[in-house]
Write an enzyme that holds these catalytic residues in place. Structure first.
Site, PDB file in Angstrom:
ATOM      1  CG  ASN A 199      43.484  96.117  57.482  1.00 39.87           C
ATOM      2  OD1 ASN A 199      44.280  95.183  57.503  1.00 39.87           O
ATOM      3  ND2 ASN A 199      43.046  96.644  56.350  1.00 39.87           N
ATOM      4  CG  ASP A 235      41.619 101.611  60.102  1.00 33.53           C
ATOM      5  OD1 ASP A 235      41.352 100.512  59.593  1.00 33.53           O
ATOM      6  OD2 ASP A 235      42.694 102.221  59.917  1.00 33.53           O
ATOM      7  CG  ASP A 277      40.920  99.756  55.764  1.00 36.17           C
ATOM      8  OD1 ASP A 277      40.766 100.964  55.498  1.00 36.17           O
ATOM      9  OD2 ASP A 277      41.876  99.085  55.331  1.00 36.17           O
ATOM     10  CG  ASP A 286      49.429  98.368  56.721  1.00 35.12           C
ATOM     11  OD1 ASP A 286      48.617  97.559  57.216  1.00 35.12           O
ATOM     12  OD2 ASP A 286      49.489  98.593  55.501  1.00 35.12           O
ATOM     13  CG  HIS A 287      45.241  99.344  58.947  1.00 35.89           C
ATOM     14  ND1 HIS A 287      44.285 100.256  58.544  1.00 35.89           N
ATOM     15  CD2 HIS A 287      45.751  98.810  57.797  1.00 35.89           C
ATOM     16  CE1 HIS A 287      44.218 100.276  57.222  1.00 35.89           C
ATOM     17  NE2 HIS A 287      45.095  99.412  56.757  1.00 35.89           N
ATOM     18  CG  ASN A 291      41.218 101.438  51.926  1.00 36.41           C
ATOM     19  OD1 ASN A 291      42.350 101.803  52.257  1.00 36.41           O
ATOM     20  ND2 ASN A 291      40.911 100.170  51.744  1.00 36.41           N
ATOM     21  CD  GLU A 311      44.341  94.295  53.702  1.00 38.97           C
ATOM     22  OE1 GLU A 311      44.918  93.749  52.741  1.00 38.97           O
ATOM     23  OE2 GLU A 311      44.729  95.341  54.239  1.00 38.97           O
TER      24      GLU A 311
END
Length: 255
Positions: free
Chosen positions: A7, A216, A145, A245-246, A147, A34
């Site tokens: 991501n 992930d 991802d 941030d990933h 989530n 994303e």
């Protein structure tokens, strides 16, 4: 064969990171989430210069998924059958006989929110979609991802996190319904311990303190499980300036 998921949290911002990481890690197949780019603005030429073909399904500012591969990408699908959704969250393609399904699963915002209900409905539909995919494609990889932190090991503080969003029982049950189709979390084939994460908040020095989540995932079908030779979380890109941030997660198959 090295398969990865990342991501990137805006490909426009993170393209130099992607280029650097592709050059260093040399994956064969990469699923991106994303991307936050319309298809007309996807950097096809820049990625081709590194030896990768690409397909994408994007939208402006939000969501967006892409698959990069050294081999040809065929039989591309961008939506679940019968589910008209403007959010670009799904992209499937076949590379060298392996079916790859790239997912950017709905975040859900908060337990009880309307976006949480949408997430659970989306996951139920996704289970049906993947069931059909697995029937047609025994060699199946589902990655992205998700989530969802699969269990307590995948949260930096499971007691403090409790049953909040990304760890609530209904979300985990929805993920289990998908893995029960005959899909295995490849990272857990090789690593059973807690404390391994793929996402860290930008706040509170979360990365430095390893206050993260493992959300992930790379799921593989039974036909590929015996071919898995290694799995890892590549933390280095999270240390770069202005990172996502990933960080990338990877799987190696002996094919």
């Amino acid at each position: 064969m090295k398969i990865a998921s990342w991501n990137v949290n805006s490909l426009k911002v993170r393209l130099p990171h992607l280029q650097q990481w592709l050059g260093e890690s040399q994956p064969d197949i990469v699923a991106l989430q994303e991307t936050k780019l319309e298809d007309s603005k996807f950097p096809v030429d820049e990625i081709a210069a590194l030896g990768y073909r690409s397909v994408c399904s994007g939208q402006k500012t939000y969501n967006g998924v892409a698959i990069l591969a050294r081999g040809e990408i065929t039989d591309v699908v961008t939506d679940m059958s019968g589910h008209d959704d403007p959010q670009r969250r799904i992209l499937a393609g076949t590379i060298d006989g392996i079916r790859v399904v790239n997912l950017y699963v709905v975040n859900g915002k908060a337990v009880g929110d309307e976006k949480y209900s949408y997430k659970l409905d989306w996951l139920a539909r996704m289970r049906d979609f993947l069931s059909a995919e697995l029937t047609r494609h025994p060699k199946l990889v589902v990655l992205g991802d998700f989530n969802i932190a699969p269990d307590a090991r995948d949260l930096y503080d499971p007691v403090a996190w409790g049953e909040d969003i990304l760890a609530s029982p209904p979300e985990r049950a929805a993920l289990k319904a998908i893995t029960d189709l005959g899909l295995t979390d490849s990272f857990r084939i090789f690593e059973e311990d807690a404390g391994h994460f793929s996402w860290w908040d930008y706040r509170q020095a979360a990365f430095r303190r390893n206050m993260g989540l493992r959300i992930d995932l790379i799921l593989i079908s039974d036909a590929l499980k015996s071919l898995a030779s290694a799995a890892a979380i590549e933390r280095t890109p999270r240390t770069w300036e202005r990172p996502s941030d990933h960080t990338p997660v990877v799987l190696e198959l002996n094919v």
